[in-house]
Write a protein that holds these residues in place. Structure first.
Motif, PDB file in Angstrom:
ATOM      1  N   VAL A 158       0.815  -1.207   0.000  1.00 13.80           N
ATOM      2  CA  VAL A 158       0.000   0.000   0.000  1.00 13.80           C
ATOM      3  C   VAL A 158       0.852   1.262   0.000  1.00 13.80           C
ATOM      4  CG1 VAL A 158      -1.564   1.397   1.411  1.00 13.80           C
ATOM      5  CG2 VAL A 158      -2.067  -1.010   1.020  1.00 13.80           C
ATOM      6  N   ILE A 159       1.887   1.314   0.836  1.00 14.24           N
ATOM      7  CA  ILE A 159       2.704   2.533   0.942  1.00 14.24           C
ATOM      8  C   ILE A 159       3.440   2.840  -0.362  1.00 14.24           C
ATOM      9  CG2 ILE A 159       4.607   3.653   2.162  1.00 14.24           C
ATOM     10  CD1 ILE A 159       3.764   2.113   4.655  1.00 14.24           C
ATOM     11  N   PRO A 160       4.155   1.871  -0.967  1.00 14.37           N
ATOM     12  CA  PRO A 160       4.799   2.183  -2.256  1.00 14.37           C
ATOM     13  C   PRO A 160       3.800   2.575  -3.340  1.00 14.37           C
ATOM     14  CG  PRO A 160       5.720   0.179  -1.324  1.00 14.37           C
ATOM     15  CD  PRO A 160       4.540   0.531  -0.490  1.00 14.37           C
ATOM     16  N   MET A 161       2.619   1.937  -3.350  1.00 10.91           N
ATOM     17  CA  MET A 161       1.599   2.304  -4.337  1.00 10.91           C
ATOM     18  C   MET A 161       1.176   3.752  -4.158  1.00 10.91           C
ATOM     19  SD  MET A 161      -0.740  -1.153  -4.346  1.00 10.91           S
ATOM     20  CE  MET A 161      -2.192  -0.269  -4.871  1.00 10.91           C
ATOM     21  N   LEU A 162       0.882   4.143  -2.920  1.00 10.91           N
ATOM     22  CA  LEU A 162       0.503   5.523  -2.643  1.00 10.91           C
ATOM     23  C   LEU A 162       1.629   6.481  -3.026  1.00 10.91           C
ATOM     24  CD1 LEU A 162      -1.308   5.286   0.834  1.00 10.91           C
ATOM     25  CD2 LEU A 162      -2.304   6.178  -1.274  1.00 10.91           C
ATOM     26  N   ALA A 163       2.866   6.117  -2.664  1.00  5.75           N
ATOM     27  CA  ALA A 163       4.009   6.999  -2.912  1.00  5.75           C
ATOM     28  C   ALA A 163       4.235   7.225  -4.404  1.00  5.75           C
ATOM     29  CB  ALA A 163       5.261   6.419  -2.258  1.00  5.75           C
ATOM     30  N   VAL A 164       4.245   6.146  -5.177  1.00  7.45           N
ATOM     31  CA  VAL A 164       4.519   6.260  -6.615  1.00  7.45           C
ATOM     32  C   VAL A 164       3.392   7.003  -7.322  1.00  7.45           C
ATOM     33  CG1 VAL A 164       4.821   4.964  -8.757  1.00  7.45           C
ATOM     34  CG2 VAL A 164       6.012   4.223  -6.679  1.00  7.45           C
ATOM     35  N   ASN A 165       2.149   6.641  -7.020  1.00  2.00           N
ATOM     36  CA  ASN A 165       1.014   7.308  -7.665  1.00  2.00           C
ATOM     37  C   ASN A 165       0.976   8.798  -7.319  1.00  2.00           C
ATOM     38  OD1 ASN A 165       0.018   4.977  -8.908  1.00  2.00           O
ATOM     39  ND2 ASN A 165      -1.146   4.387  -7.102  1.00  2.00           N
ATOM     40  N   ALA A 166       1.157   9.110  -6.022  1.00  2.15           N
ATOM     41  CA  ALA A 166       1.101  10.513  -5.595  1.00  2.15           C
ATOM     42  C   ALA A 166       2.274  11.314  -6.156  1.00  2.15           C
ATOM     43  CB  ALA A 166       1.103  10.585  -4.067  1.00  2.15           C
ATOM     44  N   TYR A 167       3.416  10.669  -6.352  1.00  2.00           N
ATOM     45  CA  TYR A 167       4.591  11.360  -6.914  1.00  2.00           C
ATOM     46  C   TYR A 167       4.261  11.965  -8.281  1.00  2.00           C
ATOM     47  CZ  TYR A 167       9.240  11.975  -8.937  1.00  2.00           C
ATOM     48  OH  TYR A 167      10.357  12.500  -9.556  1.00  2.00           O
TER      49      TYR A 167
END
Length: 242
Positions: A128-137
């Motif tokens: 969940v955290i990497p998904m949020l980080a990459v998408n939000a980036y």
């Protein structure tokens, strides 16, 4: 101002803490009184105060908490990664006790969700955290945060979700008592809905001063569409593998 040597590293100090190693300059002889007051009670109070301050800020101002941490204001907060593991452990414990005390007919209603969370909880945590980080980036490119800083925002978002899940576990346990079941079932549903919306709350709180309201709304909607799509793909992969 009186100068003295740090008892730990020998560095010349004139303040409360050594600027070289960080040790307090007031390191008098250990006595029964100082052991109880400073080392035992002081340490427990310091840890608990920081722990609850961190959780309070994550729930009430998640985006701003993440941005404060990114900007260097960190003394107030627990490190987010160990806190993530602590909350994850509490959630596992809460789920265990719910399954222990809930009647079979109640467990049967939630069996699919509970089985999935029990089986894939670690994968969910680390994806969940990497998904949020990459998408939000990419979605919030204007903010000019790097991927690691977006990782912090994603971590805070997941911390809020885990905190709400933990409250939900407590509510679910209380709701097993029939006289209050209806009330606590309603609270249970409200907490679950809030946990779903929590990433939106986090990013709105973090970036509301950087985007117009319509601009922030469509970006958050796109973030959710991407997260749901990617989660579905990951779920299918896990289903096929296991």
């Amino acid at each position: 101002m009186i100068q003295k040597s740090c008892l730990n590293c020998g560095y010349s100090v004139s303040d409360e803490f050594c600027p070289h190693c960080g040790q307090k300059t007031d390191t008098a002889r250990v006595t029964p009184k100082s052991l109880f007051k400073n080392d035992i009670l002081g340490s427990i109070w310091h840890m608990e105060a920081r722990f609850f301050n961190t959780l309070k800020d994550i729930i009430t101002r998640p985006g701003q908490t993440a941005m404060d941490y990114i900007s260097g204001k960190r003394i107030r907060y627990n490190n987010f990664i160990p806190l993530l593991l602590v909350l994850f452990s509490f959630n596992v414990l809460g789920l265990h006790y719910y399954e222990k005390f809930a009647p079979p007919e109640v467990l049967a209603e939630d069996s699919d969700i509970k089985d999935f969370l029990s089986k894939y909880s670690k994968a969910i945590l680390f994806v969940v955290i990497p998904m949020l980080a990459v998408n939000a980036y990419f979605i919030f490119k204007r903010i000019k945060l790097n991927i690691a800083e977006h990782f912090i925002i994603g971590t805070v978002s997941l911390l809020g979700i885990l905190t709400l899940f933990l409250l939900d576990d407590i509510v679910s346990l209380i709701g097993l008592w029939k006289p209050v079941a209806k009330i606590f079932n309603s609270i249970d549903k409200a907490l679950f809905a809030l946990s779903i919306l929590f990433p939106a709350v986090t990013y709105w709180n973090a970036f509301s001063s950087s985007y117009t309201k319509p601009g922030l709304v469509w970006r958050i909607i796109v973030l959710y569409i991407l997260m749901v799509s990617e989660s579905a793909v990951i779920g299918l992969i896990l289903y096929e593998i296991f």
